[in-house]
Design a protein around this motif. Structure first.
Motif, PDB file in Angstrom:
ATOM      1  N   ALA A 161       0.828  -1.203   0.000  1.00 15.03           N
ATOM      2  CA  ALA A 161       0.000   0.000   0.000  1.00 15.03           C
ATOM      3  C   ALA A 161       0.866   1.259   0.000  1.00 15.03           C
ATOM      4  N   HIS A 162       1.963   1.216   0.781  1.00  8.53           N
ATOM      5  CA  HIS A 162       2.886   2.364   0.813  1.00  8.53           C
ATOM      6  C   HIS A 162       3.495   2.594  -0.568  1.00  8.53           C
ATOM      7  N   ALA A 163       3.912   1.523  -1.244  1.00 10.48           N
ATOM      8  CA  ALA A 163       4.522   1.653  -2.566  1.00 10.48           C
ATOM      9  C   ALA A 163       3.553   2.301  -3.543  1.00 10.48           C
ATOM     10  N   VAL A 164       2.312   1.823  -3.560  1.00  8.18           N
ATOM     11  CA  VAL A 164       1.322   2.389  -4.484  1.00  8.18           C
ATOM     12  C   VAL A 164       1.077   3.858  -4.171  1.00  8.18           C
ATOM     13  N   GLU A 165       0.949   4.180  -2.898  1.00 10.91           N
ATOM     14  CA  GLU A 165       0.716   5.574  -2.513  1.00 10.91           C
ATOM     15  C   GLU A 165       1.824   6.487  -2.999  1.00 10.91           C
ATOM     16  N   ARG A 166       3.087   6.091  -2.790  1.00 13.17           N
ATOM     17  CA  ARG A 166       4.202   6.957  -3.179  1.00 13.17           C
ATOM     18  C   ARG A 166       4.319   7.085  -4.697  1.00 13.17           C
ATOM     19  N   ILE A 167       3.992   6.007  -5.418  1.00 15.65           N
ATOM     20  CA  ILE A 167       4.019   6.075  -6.882  1.00 15.65           C
ATOM     21  C   ILE A 167       2.936   7.018  -7.389  1.00 15.65           C
ATOM     22  N   VAL A 168       1.724   6.877  -6.861  1.00 21.33           N
ATOM     23  CA  VAL A 168       0.608   7.702  -7.322  1.00 21.33           C
ATOM     24  C   VAL A 168       0.836   9.166  -6.974  1.00 21.33           C
ATOM     25  N   ILE A 169       1.305   9.447  -5.779  1.00 21.79           N
ATOM     26  CA  ILE A 169       1.566  10.837  -5.409  1.00 21.79           C
ATOM     27  C   ILE A 169       2.679  11.422  -6.278  1.00 21.79           C
ATOM     28  N   GLY A 170       3.739  10.637  -6.510  1.00 24.06           N
ATOM     29  CA  GLY A 170       4.811  11.113  -7.398  1.00 24.06           C
ATOM     30  C   GLY A 170       4.319  11.374  -8.803  1.00 24.06           C
ATOM     31  N   LYS A 171       3.351  10.576  -9.258  1.00 23.53           N
ATOM     32  CA  LYS A 171       2.801  10.755 -10.600  1.00 23.53           C
ATOM     33  C   LYS A 171       1.870  11.959 -10.675  1.00 23.53           C
ATOM     34  N   CYS A 172       1.104  12.206  -9.622  1.00 26.17           N
ATOM     35  CA  CYS A 172       0.099  13.267  -9.655  1.00 26.17           C
ATOM     36  C   CYS A 172       0.659  14.652  -9.353  1.00 26.17           C
ATOM     37  N   MET A 173       1.856  14.734  -8.774  1.00 35.55           N
ATOM     38  CA  MET A 173       2.462  16.042  -8.571  1.00 35.55           C
ATOM     39  C   MET A 173       2.544  16.783  -9.898  1.00 35.55           C
ATOM     40  N   ASN A 174       2.060  18.022  -9.902  1.00 37.51           N
ATOM     41  CA  ASN A 174       2.083  18.840 -11.118  1.00 37.51           C
ATOM     42  C   ASN A 174       1.400  18.125 -12.281  1.00 37.51           C
ATOM     43  N   ALA A 175       0.406  17.269 -11.958  1.00 34.60           N
ATOM     44  CA  ALA A 175      -0.336  16.486 -12.959  1.00 34.60           C
ATOM     45  C   ALA A 175       0.612  15.675 -13.853  1.00 34.60           C
ATOM     46  N   GLY A 176       1.683  15.152 -13.245  1.00 37.28           N
ATOM     47  CA  GLY A 176       2.612  14.300 -13.985  1.00 37.28           C
ATOM     48  C   GLY A 176       3.598  15.043 -14.856  1.00 37.28           C
ATOM     49  N   GLN A 177       3.571  16.367 -14.832  1.00 33.18           N
ATOM     50  CA  GLN A 177       4.458  17.169 -15.695  1.00 33.18           C
ATOM     51  C   GLN A 177       5.792  17.406 -14.994  1.00 33.18           C
ATOM     52  N   THR A 178       6.466  16.288 -14.730  1.00 32.32           N
ATOM     53  CA  THR A 178       7.720  16.276 -13.982  1.00 32.32           C
ATOM     54  C   THR A 178       8.678  15.340 -14.698  1.00 32.32           C
ATOM     55  N   CYS A 179       9.904  15.785 -14.921  1.00 34.85           N
ATOM     56  CA  CYS A 179      10.844  14.980 -15.705  1.00 34.85           C
ATOM     57  C   CYS A 179      11.201  13.669 -15.029  1.00 34.85           C
ATOM     58  N   ILE A 180      11.074  13.609 -13.691  1.00 34.37           N
ATOM     59  CA  ILE A 180      11.395  12.365 -12.984  1.00 34.37           C
ATOM     60  C   ILE A 180      10.142  11.711 -12.397  1.00 34.37           C
ATOM     61  N   ALA A 181       8.973  12.057 -12.914  1.00 38.27           N
ATOM     62  CA  ALA A 181       7.757  11.380 -12.474  1.00 38.27           C
ATOM     63  C   ALA A 181       7.836   9.906 -12.860  1.00 38.27           C
ATOM     64  N   PRO A 182       7.262   9.000 -12.054  1.00 35.83           N
ATOM     65  CA  PRO A 182       7.180   7.602 -12.495  1.00 35.83           C
ATOM     66  C   PRO A 182       6.445   7.534 -13.824  1.00 35.83           C
ATOM     67  N   ASP A 183       7.088   6.969 -14.825  1.00 36.64           N
ATOM     68  CA  ASP A 183       6.500   6.966 -16.162  1.00 36.64           C
ATOM     69  C   ASP A 183       5.673   5.711 -16.412  1.00 36.64           C
ATOM     70  N   TYR A 184       6.104   4.603 -15.844  1.00 36.18           N
ATOM     71  CA  TYR A 184       5.325   3.369 -15.917  1.00 36.18           C
ATOM     72  C   TYR A 184       5.691   2.507 -14.712  1.00 36.18           C
ATOM     73  N   VAL A 185       4.826   1.529 -14.424  1.00 41.40           N
ATOM     74  CA  VAL A 185       5.003   0.669 -13.250  1.00 41.40           C
ATOM     75  C   VAL A 185       5.204  -0.774 -13.702  1.00 41.40           C
ATOM     76  N   LEU A 186       6.197  -1.420 -13.119  1.00 43.94           N
ATOM     77  CA  LEU A 186       6.394  -2.861 -13.268  1.00 43.94           C
ATOM     78  C   LEU A 186       6.054  -3.495 -11.929  1.00 43.94           C
TER      79      LEU A 186
END
Length: 472
Positions: free
Chosen positions: A234-259
């Motif tokens: 649950a922690h992993a998913v939360e941190r990935i989603v928050i990292g992706k949603c910051m600035n609506a994903g308009q971040t050069c180091i946003a998670p781009d895809y999940v394995l």
């Protein structure tokens, strides 16, 4: 930069000033860093408002967290450590050259250029500026024409707080950026897309200008196979989603895809939806969720979704019921399942709130998937097994890594930040940034007494004996 100035005249003024004062002392450098720090602190509200206007909407709180705070930290870190960075560093001398001494001295390069992107126009101007000013350079900054309000305000603030031969800010469109990249800087730092990075490097090559390229690419987030604990997953998913949603994903180091391990897709979606609901209860109207920067990028992201849908991919809303709004360019986050490698969303940097998920059978497969692709700017790995963590760190190559979270490595001032190959060239931040914008001069000091005088013509028996001894 005064509007009457040409780029060449502005550059010449900076270059001439750098040559007349080639190595400013600590007092001068600290004064410039302090001026930059005060500029940001005293005008934080105005800067956040300018960014919000450029985006259509971006939360002032997000601008404070993601731009102003790390900018202040970068400047303060430089001020705190600058005296030590500036000191000559002693280096060892071979026994044969004793009692000579060796050292490395760091000197300003001169007049340097910084090209700033639109997605974080404050931080991606201030962080490299902190490094360049700490190194003693004069600086010319090209702001993005896609963030014109921020560019205009920052240019005005700089003009009020710096002499025009210390720091100048340039506004303008792509043609101005092209002209800027052709100037004979002593160093040029560009942050932006890989595609534009090719053009910048070609332009700089005509002057043999050294470049630091901070690009992007597809940064993977890997959930490890051993993350069996419900709370850890649950922690992993939360941190990935928050990292992706910051600035609506308009971040050069946003998670781009999940394995993630096969079979965990639905658990990921369920948890991701709860995270979005908690962070953005009314995502269509909340002040905390950013809009897409312009209509072109909004249309590009929608086209990615439609291409994936047409190919049979499953499109999952993380905020069920919230719809994309072309009028406001508000695009709720989406998960994409079953996306093929031939889809643009898996070939291009997404730069938006779209998150493809790819299942894997074992960690070998996940590592191979990452390694078959261009080396990413960032990589995120979630696991509690140190052996697995070390394996991912050792067997993948990326610009930077955050373990058990996302994004945060960029905020560590004592870590270098940069890419590898298509995701970038060179690095900066902290001491690494100081060194990037410095000339490293090696100095050898010969002693009054030295055996090197024995190695001179005419070469004879003594020389032969000495060289045989040296090469034994």
């Amino acid at each position: 930069m005064p509007h009457s100035d040409s780029l060449a005249a502005c550059f010449a003024r900076l270059q001439n000033a750098a040559r007349s004062d080639p190595n400013p002392d600590w007092v001068v450098r600290d004064r410039r860093l302090l001026a930059l720090e005060r500029l940001l602190l005293d005008n934080a509200q105005s800067l956040a408002a300018a960014v919000r206007e450029d985006f259509g909407h971006r939360s002032a709180a997000e601008t404070r967290l993601l731009e102003l705070f790390p900018s202040h930290q970068a400047i303060r870190h430089a001020r705190r450590h600058l005296r030590r960075w500036m000191r000559p560093q002693a280096r060892s001398v071979s026994w044969w050259f004793q009692p000579g001494r060796a050292e490395v001295r760091y000197q300003p390069l001169g007049a340097v250029g910084i090209m700033v992107p639109w997605n974080y126009p404050i931080f991606l101007a201030a962080a490299p500026l902190a490094a360049a000013l700490a190194a003693g350079n004069r600086v010319m900054v090209k702001m993005s024409d896609m963030a014109p309000n921020t560019a205009l305000l920052f240019a005005d603030l700089v003009a009020k707080n710096f002499a025009d031969d210390e720091l100048s800010v340039v506004e303008g469109d792509a043609s101005v950026a092209q002209e800027f990249s052709r100037l004979p800087f002593d160093h040029l730092l560009f942050t932006g897309s890989t595609a534009v990075g090719h053009h910048v490097m070609r332009a700089a090559a005509d002057n043999l200008t050294p470049v630091t390229l901070e690009l992007g690419g597809k940064s993977p987030a890997i959930i490890g196979p051993g993350l069996e604990s419900t709370s850890h997953f649950a922690h992993a998913v939360e941190r990935i989603v928050i990292g992706k949603c910051m600035n609506a994903g308009q971040t050069c180091i946003a998670p781009d895809y999940v394995l993630l391990p096969a079979g965990q897709e639905e658990a990921f979606i369920d948890r991701a939806r709860s995270v979005v609901a908690a962070c953005y209860p009314d995502i269509a109207h909340t002040a905390d969720y950013s809009t897409i920067i312009d209509q072109r990028h909004y249309a590009r992201l929608c086209a990615h979704v439609e291409q994936a849908r047409a190919s049979g991919a499953r499109i999952v809303e993380l905020a069920p019921g919230a719809v994309a709004d072309p009028a406001t360019r508000r695009l709720p986050p989406l998960v994409l399942l079953g996306v093929g490698d031939d889809q643009r969303v898996m070939q291009e940097e997404i730069f938006g709130p779209l998150l493809p998920i790819r299942p894997y059978r074992n960690l070998d497969e996940a590592i191979a998937f990452v390694n078959r692709r261009p080396r990413p700017l960032a990589l995120y790995y979630f696991d509690r097994d140190q052996t697995q963590i070390d394996r991912v760190l050792n067997e993948t190559v990326s610009g930077g890594v955050t373990i058990n979270d996302t994004i945060l490595h960029i905020a560590q001032d004592d870590l270098p930040f940069g890419g590898v190959g298509p995701s970038g060239m060179g690095c900066y931040h902290g001491c690494d940034g100081f060194q990037t914008f410095s000339a490293r001069k090696g100095v050898f000091r010969q002693s009054r007494w030295s055996g090197i005088a024995l190695f001179k013509p005419p070469y004879g028996t003594l020389f032969d004996r000495l060289t045989r001894f040296l090469m034994r």
